[in-house]
Design a protein around this motif. Sequence first.
Motif, PDB file in Angstrom:
ATOM      1  N   GLU A   1     -22.997   0.298   0.363  1.00 50.85           N
ATOM      2  CA  GLU A   1     -22.335  -0.544  -0.628  1.00 50.85           C
ATOM      3  C   GLU A   1     -22.023  -1.924  -0.037  1.00 50.85           C
ATOM      4  N   VAL A   2     -22.281  -2.948  -0.834  1.00 51.17           N
ATOM      5  CA  VAL A   2     -21.987  -4.322  -0.434  1.00 51.17           C
ATOM      6  C   VAL A   2     -20.601  -4.689  -0.947  1.00 51.17           C
ATOM      7  N   THR A   3     -19.705  -5.019  -0.037  1.00 49.31           N
ATOM      8  CA  THR A   3     -18.319  -5.347  -0.351  1.00 49.31           C
ATOM      9  C   THR A   3     -17.972  -6.697   0.269  1.00 49.31           C
ATOM     10  N   PRO A   4     -16.784  -7.223   0.002  1.00 50.05           N
ATOM     11  CA  PRO A   4     -16.370  -8.445   0.698  1.00 50.05           C
ATOM     12  C   PRO A   4     -16.420  -8.303   2.215  1.00 50.05           C
ATOM     13  N   GLY A   5     -16.207  -7.090   2.728  1.00 51.83           N
ATOM     14  CA  GLY A   5     -16.326  -6.872   4.164  1.00 51.83           C
ATOM     15  C   GLY A   5     -17.729  -7.117   4.666  1.00 51.83           C
ATOM     16  N   THR A   6     -18.729  -6.791   3.838  1.00 52.18           N
ATOM     17  CA  THR A   6     -20.114  -7.056   4.202  1.00 52.18           C
ATOM     18  C   THR A   6     -20.362  -8.550   4.340  1.00 52.18           C
ATOM     19  N   VAL A   7     -19.800  -9.320   3.408  1.00 44.15           N
ATOM     20  CA  VAL A   7     -19.950 -10.773   3.459  1.00 44.15           C
ATOM     21  C   VAL A   7     -19.320 -11.327   4.733  1.00 44.15           C
ATOM     22  N   ILE A   8     -18.161 -10.816   5.088  1.00 45.11           N
ATOM     23  CA  ILE A   8     -17.492 -11.245   6.316  1.00 45.11           C
ATOM     24  C   ILE A   8     -18.356 -10.919   7.523  1.00 45.11           C
ATOM     25  N   GLY A   9     -18.942  -9.729   7.525  1.00 47.00           N
ATOM     26  CA  GLY A   9     -19.807  -9.333   8.634  1.00 47.00           C
ATOM     27  C   GLY A   9     -21.021 -10.237   8.755  1.00 47.00           C
ATOM     28  N   LEU A  10     -21.633 -10.600   7.618  1.00 51.13           N
ATOM     29  CA  LEU A  10     -22.803 -11.472   7.649  1.00 51.13           C
ATOM     30  C   LEU A  10     -22.470 -12.840   8.222  1.00 51.13           C
ATOM     31  N   LEU A  11     -21.346 -13.399   7.811  1.00 49.97           N
ATOM     32  CA  LEU A  11     -20.950 -14.703   8.334  1.00 49.97           C
ATOM     33  C   LEU A  11     -20.597 -14.626   9.814  1.00 49.97           C
ATOM     34  N   THR A  12     -20.083 -13.482  10.252  1.00 49.48           N
ATOM     35  CA  THR A  12     -19.715 -13.319  11.658  1.00 49.48           C
ATOM     36  C   THR A  12     -20.942 -13.298  12.560  1.00 49.48           C
ATOM     37  N   ILE A  13     -21.990 -12.610  12.135  1.00 48.97           N
ATOM     38  CA  ILE A  13     -23.174 -12.477  12.994  1.00 48.97           C
ATOM     39  C   ILE A  13     -23.899 -13.802  13.163  1.00 48.97           C
ATOM     40  N   LEU A  14     -23.725 -14.715  12.220  1.00 52.57           N
ATOM     41  CA  LEU A  14     -24.380 -16.013  12.350  1.00 52.57           C
ATOM     42  C   LEU A  14     -23.866 -16.762  13.571  1.00 52.57           C
ATOM     43  N   GLY A  15     -22.560 -16.702  13.773  1.00 48.29           N
ATOM     44  CA  GLY A  15     -21.983 -17.356  14.935  1.00 48.29           C
ATOM     45  C   GLY A  15     -22.461 -16.738  16.233  1.00 48.29           C
ATOM     46  N   TYR A  16     -22.562 -15.421  16.268  1.00 50.70           N
ATOM     47  CA  TYR A  16     -23.020 -14.764  17.493  1.00 50.70           C
ATOM     48  C   TYR A  16     -24.480 -15.096  17.771  1.00 50.70           C
ATOM     49  N   SER A  17     -25.311 -15.034  16.747  1.00 49.96           N
ATOM     50  CA  SER A  17     -26.725 -15.325  16.929  1.00 49.96           C
ATOM     51  C   SER A  17     -26.920 -16.757  17.415  1.00 49.96           C
ATOM     52  N   LEU A  18     -26.155 -17.673  16.858  1.00 51.36           N
ATOM     53  CA  LEU A  18     -26.262 -19.072  17.267  1.00 51.36           C
ATOM     54  C   LEU A  18     -25.818 -19.262  18.710  1.00 51.36           C
ATOM     55  N   TYR A  19     -24.762 -18.564  19.111  1.00 55.17           N
ATOM     56  CA  TYR A  19     -24.270 -18.677  20.487  1.00 55.17           C
ATOM     57  C   TYR A  19     -25.350 -18.249  21.486  1.00 55.17           C
ATOM     58  N   ASP A  20     -25.982 -17.133  21.220  1.00 55.51           N
ATOM     59  CA  ASP A  20     -27.014 -16.627  22.119  1.00 55.51           C
ATOM     60  C   ASP A  20     -28.196 -17.597  22.196  1.00 55.51           C
ATOM     61  N   THR A  21     -28.539 -18.204  21.064  1.00 51.11           N
ATOM     62  CA  THR A  21     -29.653 -19.154  21.039  1.00 51.11           C
ATOM     63  C   THR A  21     -29.321 -20.422  21.798  1.00 51.11           C
ATOM     64  N   VAL A  22     -28.094 -20.924  21.636  1.00 52.88           N
ATOM     65  CA  VAL A  22     -27.694 -22.159  22.297  1.00 52.88           C
ATOM     66  C   VAL A  22     -27.665 -21.990  23.813  1.00 52.88           C
ATOM     67  N   VAL A  23     -27.330 -20.802  24.291  1.00 52.00           N
ATOM     68  CA  VAL A  23     -27.327 -20.554  25.739  1.00 52.00           C
ATOM     69  C   VAL A  23     -28.728 -20.789  26.318  1.00 52.00           C
ATOM     70  N   VAL A  24     -29.743 -20.259  25.642  1.00 51.47           N
ATOM     71  CA  VAL A  24     -31.117 -20.453  26.107  1.00 51.47           C
ATOM     72  C   VAL A  24     -31.527 -21.916  25.964  1.00 51.47           C
TER      73      VAL A  24
END
Length: 363
Positions: A188-211
């Motif tokens: 089920e897609v809930t507001p928590g899912t939306v929060i999770g999606l926005l959270t992973i963007l920051g993590y993915s970007l951090y890992d990319t910027v390190v490289v």
Amino acid sequence: MSKFGNLGARLHRGEISYDFIGHRKLWYGISILITITAIVGLAVRGLNMGIDFQGGAVFTTEKTSVSVAQAEEFATDASGHDAVVQKLGNGTLRIQIAGMDTEQSDQIKTELAKDFKVDPESIAADLVGPSWGDQIANKAWQGLAIFMVLVVIYLAIAFEWRMAIAALIALIHDITITVGIYALVGFEVTPGTVIGLLTILGYSLYDTVVVFDSLKEQTKDLTKQTRYTYSEVANRSINGTLVRSINTTVVALLPVAGLLFIGGGFLGAGTLNDISLSLFVGLAAGAYSSIFIATPLVADLKEREPQMRALKKRVLAKRAQAASDDGISDGQGYDTEDATPAVVGPRDQSAPRSRRRPSGKRR
């Protein structure tokens, strides 16, 4: 030092390496296959939108001995719609049924009271309008669009536009895979899912910027030398940060895996699934894309520049000349494109030196 730590140190120094850039077409193919699967799953199955987005009724019972399975059967029979039932910590049940209006809610409440053999007044009923879910979705899309624009602007200023484009593609790659997984598993897609999606963007970007930061540092004045091409230096940047990326990803995935598999699966706390699945898939996809997608894309874009193409020709020509001096060439027209790529790192002291003509007077 542990074996894994020693491996990381050797990767960082360039003593050993894996040719990520050389095998980039393989990783591109894998990513395209996964992305197509996610898109097909989204198109065929669609997303299981929660009551916050569809609207509907939420019924809360008093403490009861009725099981979750029985309550789901009662609610489905009473409403004609699929119901989501959760058992709360105090022994009460929370029953969610999407697409219900006030009149239908009252009828279902009466039917549930008969099935549960309780007074209708003991069951609390709340209606959720779909307009609230639409507002959440619109705000999420707006936030995502603003985030993407700011990311591209920042990376274009701090690094260059090619890295900004590569990072943007990697982020879209991560979101597509995560949303597709939700469609395939039916969570089920809930507001928590939306929060999770926005959270992973920051993590993915951090890992990319390190490289990217490592790559920017190692490519300063790259065109002034003739030892390495841009792709080889990019490959070293990935290898130099590989163990760090793995360690960071594993540490981040462990608690999320606990929420998803133990909390949501083993203990039955279904409310944890909506956010934990998006975090788990997104973190894994983000680590993958920063290594196998973002940096190889930058290398592809950079190698199209005239100065980088000229650098590659000079590097290959120099290696062909060195091979000829060492007696490797057979004198039949050595092809510079087949020259062995350099291993970016300390030179092996045991490697044979170029043979030189012994000094002395000519006769």
